[in-house]
Design an enzyme around this catalytic site. Structure first.
Site, PDB file in Angstrom:
ATOM      1  N   HIS A   1      40.573  51.317  42.083  1.00 46.04           N
ATOM      2  CA  HIS A   1      41.500  50.866  41.041  1.00 46.04           C
ATOM      3  C   HIS A   1      42.930  50.955  41.565  1.00 46.04           C
ATOM      4  O   HIS A   1      43.264  51.860  42.338  1.00 46.04           O
ATOM      5  CB  HIS A   1      41.337  51.722  39.776  1.00 46.04           C
ATOM      6  CG  HIS A   1      42.163  51.211  38.638  1.00 46.04           C
ATOM      7  ND1 HIS A   1      43.470  51.579  38.454  1.00 46.04           N
ATOM      8  CD2 HIS A   1      41.887  50.312  37.659  1.00 46.04           C
ATOM      9  CE1 HIS A   1      43.955  50.942  37.399  1.00 46.04           C
ATOM     10  NE2 HIS A   1      43.016  50.166  36.900  1.00 46.04           N
TER      11      HIS A   1
ATOM     12  N   GLU B   1      42.115  42.629  39.775  1.00 45.48           N
ATOM     13  CA  GLU B   1      43.156  43.156  38.895  1.00 45.48           C
ATOM     14  C   GLU B   1      44.487  43.130  39.641  1.00 45.48           C
ATOM     15  O   GLU B   1      44.810  44.080  40.373  1.00 45.48           O
ATOM     16  CB  GLU B   1      42.824  44.591  38.488  1.00 45.48           C
ATOM     17  CG  GLU B   1      41.504  44.721  37.781  1.00 45.48           C
ATOM     18  CD  GLU B   1      41.443  45.954  36.885  1.00 45.48           C
ATOM     19  OE1 GLU B   1      41.317  45.774  35.671  1.00 45.48           O
ATOM     20  OE2 GLU B   1      41.573  47.068  37.386  1.00 45.48           O
TER      21      GLU B   1
HETATM   22  P1  PGA Z   1      45.376  47.089  31.043  1.00 48.29           P
HETATM   23  O1  PGA Z   1      44.581  47.909  32.154  1.00 48.29           O
HETATM   24  O2  PGA Z   1      44.379  46.158  30.368  1.00 48.29           O
HETATM   25  O3  PGA Z   1      45.909  48.118  30.114  1.00 48.29           O
HETATM   26  O4  PGA Z   1      46.457  46.315  31.758  1.00 48.29           O
HETATM   27  C1  PGA Z   1      43.656  47.249  32.967  1.00 48.29           C
HETATM   28  C2  PGA Z   1      43.151  48.139  34.049  1.00 48.29           C
HETATM   29  O5  PGA Z   1      43.908  48.961  34.600  1.00 48.29           O
HETATM   30  O6  PGA Z   1      41.966  48.039  34.399  1.00 48.29           O
END
Ligand code: PGA
Length: 257
Positions: A97, A169
């Site tokens: 992540h 992401e």
């Molecule tokens: P968020 O987080 O939807 O609050 O932007 C997404 C993530 O970190 O997986």
């Protein structure tokens, strides 16, 4: 309808008590939906994994862990091992992540060891990748994703790859200060990721679910989930409340995908 993967990482926000009420509510709000086309998962903090697993039906909600060390045991103060996560019933292991890469300093070599260890312990790794804002400005988004995938998936066999999930992401889109991506951008990047997965893994790369995450909210989830190579959404803030998460899930499962 394509199979849809919808999940949340609760980060460091909920206590055991809060997680329990969250998963129980989520289970009851979504039990009307067939799991044939839906994989719903929750990735709580370590202390809540066991309690969450015991509190809800594994056929309705899969439980994961937000990170894992690659070793079974050892002198790694503060870390958690695959054996410990098996013991409490985690099935998905989120790895790489952006907060772990950029705040906690994890590199691709370390992430790759964890990916291989996750497979060898029978978990489904959910590998998170994404470029920073600076890399995007410099036109390096696709190169960054390719480098991350090549390094993080080094040594992954074709059999293992059938248990892999990837979450795209973009770092600049995540969290309170994040700026939501446009669905055109997400569409383009997911197609690129699919091509890279095919290059690295061969035909099995076509089956790997690619989820999108980063400021997914009630206004933009429709645009993202309808992109051809988006197989699911990985949601933070907008899933923190079980009712709102369930609203998004129901809307998506009611769409003609
Ligand atoms: P968020 O987080 O939807 O609050 O932007 C997404 C993530 O970190 O997986």
């Amino acid at each position: 309808m394509k199979k849809v993967y919808l999940g949340t990482n609760t980060k460091m926000y909920k206590t055991i008590k809060e997680h329990l009420s969250f998963v129980k509510d989520l289970e009851s709000y979504t039990k009307d939906l067939s799991r044939e086309d839906l994989e719903l998962f929750v990735i709580p903090s370590y202390t809540s994994i066991g309690p969450c697993r015991d509190a809800c039906n594994p056929k309705l909600i899969t439980i994961g862990a937000q990170n894992m060390h690659y070793a079974d045991e050892g002198q790694f103060t503060g870390e958690i091992s695959p054996k410990m996560l098996q013991e409490v019933g985690a099935e998905i292991i989120e790895l790489g992540h952006s907060e772990r890469r950029h705040i906690l300093g994890e590199d691709d070599i370390f992430i790759n060891r964890k990916v291989l260890s996750a497979f060898s312990h029978g978990f489904s790794p959910l590998l998170c990748i994404g470029e920073t804002g600076e890399q995007k400005e410099e036109g390096l988004s696709v190169k960054t994703l390719r480098m991350q995938l090549m390094a993080d998936l080094d040594g992954v066999s074709k059999e293992d790859a059938s248990n892999l999930m990837v979450a795209y992401e973009p770092v600049w889109a995540i969290g309170k200060r994040g700026k939501p991506a446009t669905s055109d951008y997400v569409d383009k990047m997911h197609r690129e990721i699919r091509e890279i997965l095919l290059d690295i893994l061969g035909e099995v790369g076509r089956e790997v679910p690619i989820l999108f995450g980063g400021s997914v909210n009630n206004d933009n989830f429709r645009g993202f989930i309808t992109c051809e190579e988006v197989n699911g959404l990985f949601i933070g803030r907008s899933a923190r409340d079980a009712k709102n998460f369930s609203y998004i899930i129901h809307e998506i499962m009611g769409m003609d995908l």
